[in-house]
Every structure is written in structure tokens, then in C-alpha cells.
Design an enzyme around this catalytic site. Sequence first.
Site, PDB file in Angstrom:
ATOM      1  N   GLY A  71      46.919 -16.709 -37.265  1.00 55.55           N
ATOM      2  CA  GLY A  71      46.955 -15.714 -36.239  1.00 55.55           C
ATOM      3  C   GLY A  71      46.404 -14.294 -36.780  1.00 55.55           C
ATOM      4  O   GLY A  71      45.512 -13.494 -36.096  1.00 55.55           O
ATOM      5  N   THR A  72      46.361 -14.041 -37.974  1.00 51.74           N
ATOM      6  CA  THR A  72      46.014 -12.762 -38.622  1.00 51.74           C
ATOM      7  C   THR A  72      44.458 -12.688 -38.514  1.00 51.74           C
ATOM      8  O   THR A  72      43.768 -11.693 -37.965  1.00 51.74           O
ATOM      9  CB  THR A  72      46.254 -12.691 -39.941  1.00 51.74           C
ATOM     10  OG1 THR A  72      48.090 -12.458 -39.975  1.00 51.74           O
ATOM     11  CG2 THR A  72      45.942 -11.362 -40.614  1.00 51.74           C
ATOM     12  N   GLN A 167      52.915 -15.685 -30.469  1.00 49.01           N
ATOM     13  CA  GLN A 167      54.457 -15.823 -30.292  1.00 49.01           C
ATOM     14  C   GLN A 167      54.776 -16.658 -29.086  1.00 49.01           C
ATOM     15  O   GLN A 167      55.740 -17.160 -28.958  1.00 49.01           O
ATOM     16  CB  GLN A 167      55.507 -14.445 -30.534  1.00 49.01           C
ATOM     17  CG  GLN A 167      55.438 -14.159 -31.903  1.00 49.01           C
ATOM     18  CD  GLN A 167      56.373 -14.860 -32.963  1.00 49.01           C
ATOM     19  OE1 GLN A 167      56.807 -15.854 -32.394  1.00 49.01           O
ATOM     20  NE2 GLN A 167      55.982 -14.559 -34.193  1.00 49.01           N
ATOM     21  N   ALA A 188      49.209 -21.876 -35.893  1.00 44.47           N
ATOM     22  CA  ALA A 188      49.802 -23.254 -35.885  1.00 44.47           C
ATOM     23  C   ALA A 188      51.381 -23.138 -36.157  1.00 44.47           C
ATOM     24  O   ALA A 188      52.349 -23.676 -35.703  1.00 44.47           O
ATOM     25  CB  ALA A 188      49.244 -24.122 -36.716  1.00 44.47           C
ATOM     26  N   HIS A 189      51.584 -22.171 -37.357  1.00 49.24           N
ATOM     27  CA  HIS A 189      53.018 -22.373 -37.679  1.00 49.24           C
ATOM     28  C   HIS A 189      54.070 -21.593 -36.960  1.00 49.24           C
ATOM     29  O   HIS A 189      55.169 -21.893 -37.162  1.00 49.24           O
ATOM     30  CB  HIS A 189      53.083 -21.608 -39.042  1.00 49.24           C
ATOM     31  CG  HIS A 189      52.949 -20.173 -39.408  1.00 49.24           C
ATOM     32  ND1 HIS A 189      53.898 -19.384 -39.779  1.00 49.24           N
ATOM     33  CD2 HIS A 189      52.036 -19.342 -39.220  1.00 49.24           C
ATOM     34  CE1 HIS A 189      53.798 -18.056 -39.660  1.00 49.24           C
ATOM     35  NE2 HIS A 189      52.380 -18.002 -39.517  1.00 49.24           N
ATOM     36  N   CYS A 308      59.139  -7.318 -42.822  1.00 49.55           N
ATOM     37  CA  CYS A 308      57.707  -7.166 -42.750  1.00 49.55           C
ATOM     38  C   CYS A 308      57.343  -8.286 -43.888  1.00 49.55           C
ATOM     39  O   CYS A 308      58.329  -9.309 -44.070  1.00 49.55           O
ATOM     40  CB  CYS A 308      57.065  -5.998 -43.091  1.00 49.55           C
ATOM     41  SG  CYS A 308      57.440  -5.574 -44.969  1.00 49.55           S
TER      42      CYS A 308
HETATM   43  N1  PLP Z   1      50.806 -11.881 -34.254  1.00 42.22           N
HETATM   44  C1  PLP Z   1      52.130 -12.197 -34.060  1.00 42.22           C
HETATM   45  C2  PLP Z   1      52.549 -11.610 -32.838  1.00 42.22           C
HETATM   46  C3  PLP Z   1      52.940 -12.412 -35.087  1.00 42.22           C
HETATM   47  O1  PLP Z   1      54.291 -12.715 -34.823  1.00 42.22           O
HETATM   48  C4  PLP Z   1      52.168 -13.146 -36.265  1.00 42.22           C
HETATM   49  C5  PLP Z   1      53.137 -13.653 -37.279  1.00 42.22           C
HETATM   50  O2  PLP Z   1      54.095 -13.054 -37.558  1.00 42.22           O
HETATM   51  C6  PLP Z   1      50.945 -13.083 -36.276  1.00 42.22           C
HETATM   52  C7  PLP Z   1      50.218 -12.372 -35.350  1.00 42.22           C
HETATM   53  C8  PLP Z   1      49.829 -13.633 -37.612  1.00 42.22           C
HETATM   54  O3  PLP Z   1      49.919 -14.710 -37.472  1.00 42.22           O
HETATM   55  P1  PLP Z   1      49.800 -15.682 -39.017  1.00 42.22           P
HETATM   56  O4  PLP Z   1      51.034 -15.537 -39.899  1.00 42.22           O
HETATM   57  O5  PLP Z   1      49.383 -16.990 -38.583  1.00 42.22           O
HETATM   58  O6  PLP Z   1      48.581 -15.026 -39.537  1.00 42.22           O
END
Ligand code: PLP
Length: 371
Positions: A71-72, A167, A188-189, A308
Site C-alpha cells: 500500500g505504501t 483498509q 494484500a496483507h 506507528c
Molecule cells: N494505507 C493505509 C490506510 C494503511 O492502513 C496502511 C498500512 O497500515 C498503508 C496504507 C500501507 O500499506 P502497506 O503496509 O502495504 O505498505
Amino acid sequence: MPAAVYLDHNATSPLRPAAFDAMVEALRAGGNPSSVHGVGRRARALVDAARRQVAALVGALPAELVFSSGGTEANNMALAGSCRRRVLVSAIEHDSVLKAAPNAEVVPVERSGVIDLAAFERQVMSGEPALVSVMLANNETGVLQPIAEIVRLARKAGALVHCDAVQAAGKVPVDLHGLGVDYLSLSAHKLGGPAGVGALVVRNGVRFRADRRGGGQESNRRAGTENVAGIVGFGVAAEAARAGLAAAALRDRLEQALRSIAPQARVFGAEAERLPNTTCVSMPGVAAATQVMALDLAGVCVSAGAACSSGKVHRSAVLAAMGVSDAEAGSAIRISSGWNSRAEDVDRLIAAWRDLYVRVGQSDIPKSQAA
Ligand code: PLP
């Protein structure tokens, strides 16, 4: 002591057994999807099948998906790839949006945790066409945002819209075209797949510039040899999630029980529409870290409302944006259930929370909050 109860799915959801099995098979098979020989072609077929599975979860076309490392990365790709100079974000976005757009204009949220639509309209209309980035569901409170309405207002201003659905996907129905957004991030996770894989969905025909240099993978939109096993796990988890979206019954029973134990306990965002799996609740006067540790000793895993990535508890920017005082935010924990959660798990949490409240809660509650 029975096995630990895991109620921290918003941090990461345990890998679904079907995803695990499919990943092992893919790892055994090996192969680079770009190779033209049989082993490579089989790896390509696995990636293509997973692309269809993930696309189906969010009503996208398989070709609209760009696999990423999570997601990041998907959020970073959207913010850089839209090529808009002006960016608007809500005050409650995840750090992977806020830190990727440090000069963004911040749109406030109401006390309910829902974006202030009047402020948004004013801001988006006053300046050059922007990229707007608003999440579908907040990771701390579960509060859902009115994305379709945000898109409608954004269009009047010629803005593009990115939605972090990390989410929400797998917990509530998500439909790219129904929402009308241009970019959508997935991970995915959070839905029972492996960590380290996600996707950015780029709506057909929308501008997107890739920012990393290298091979032509993902139709030239994300260079680098694909994480085949991770992508396969993502696909299987997405399909399973689609077949069994969460129900709110466990959450509602939990919140009712916690409120009857501690009538001053506050559920943040309760006035708004929320994810069916998330409860952000305070035990007034008891630090979140104390609650997390006590629950851990009782074999129950939850998060401090504001944990965090380092695991340390910081002031929650999300709760602060909702006008919650530091004292109250400091006693907020997040409870999040998922695909393997059972009623007995919630009962264990309730019992452990009640024990803690009886031991320290009542005696520690400041008079002003105990009224
Ligand atoms: N966006 C949201 C709303 C999240 O809660 C998270 C992870 O906690 C992310 C993005 C980041 O996802 P990832 O852990 O796959 O990088």
C-alpha cells in the site's frame, strides 16, 4: 493458556491458509514471467490469474492494475504518477500519503471523522486543478469517507482523485467505477494475503507516469521482476475476501459490552459509517500502552489507537484532527477483527478488558471524566 486471540487485523491480517498453499506452490514452480520458455509462461499465467482475482475485488479491469510492493508504494506511485503539482489530502490520511506529499493542502475532518465537505469544496475550487487524495476507510477508527461525493465535487474543479482503499478492500464492497476515482491503492496483507505486495489501480485512460526506471514490467508502469508468489497469495486472498466480506455483528456486540462495563468509554467515530471490523475505544484514565500490555498478558493482541510503524505510541493525528483531547486519545485502543475472528475471541477480549477496568480503571479515572 489457550492460543493468543488476534484482534489486530488492521495492522496485518494473518495469512489465509489457501493463500499460503498457493504461494508455496508458486515458489516451488519458480520462473520469471518475462521468460518466453514454459516455466516463465506458467509464472506469467499465475500473475495473470491473480490480476483477474484482485481486479474482481474492486470492480476494475485486470489491465487497470499495477502490482506494487504494498500500500505504501501504491500511494507513493499515485501521488507522483498523476503529475499534478497541487495536491489536497484529508487530515486523517495514512503517513504513506501525508509524507509522500509534504506540501499538500490539508482538508479538515468533522468531529465524526468524516471529511468536511464544505471546506473541501471551497479548497478544491480555489486554485489550479489538483490531485485529491482521500482514503476510503481510516485505519484507526474505521470511519468511511463519502468518496463518490468527493469525486463529484472534485470533477467540478477539474481535479483527479486518488483513494487509499487499503483498509476498506476485503471488508466492505469497493467498486472502482462506482466510486469514480482515478487511482485506488490496495495492500494484500490487510485482507489475508502476504505483506510486501499491493497494487495501484489506474482507471483506464487516466494519466500515469512511472517513476522508477528499469524493465517494462506491468505494462511499463512499474519496473522490476514481479513477486510472483506474493502476487499469487494476493489473488487468492482477494478472492476469499470477496466471497466473505465482514459483518458488523461482532463489532456491535463488543461495543455494547465495553460500554456496559465502562459507561464513560467512548467509541471514536461511532456517529459515522464505519468499517464493520474496527473499534477505536477509550478506557478513560488508563493509558493505551497499559491496556495493550495488560491485554497481551491475557493473551489478546490489539493496538494502541496511535501505534506507528516503530511500535511506539505517539499522539494520534487522526484523533487530534477529530478534536479529541490528548488525554482521551492517550487512552484509546484499536480492536480490529478479521477473517478468522470468532465470537469467543471477542468474549476473551471483553473479559480481559473488564478485569483491567476493575483493577485500575475506576480508581484512576479523573473526577472530570468519571461524571
Ligand atoms: N494505507 C493505509 C490506510 C494503511 O492502513 C496502511 C498500512 O497500515 C498503508 C496504507 C500501507 O500499506 P502497506 O503496509 O502495504 O505498505
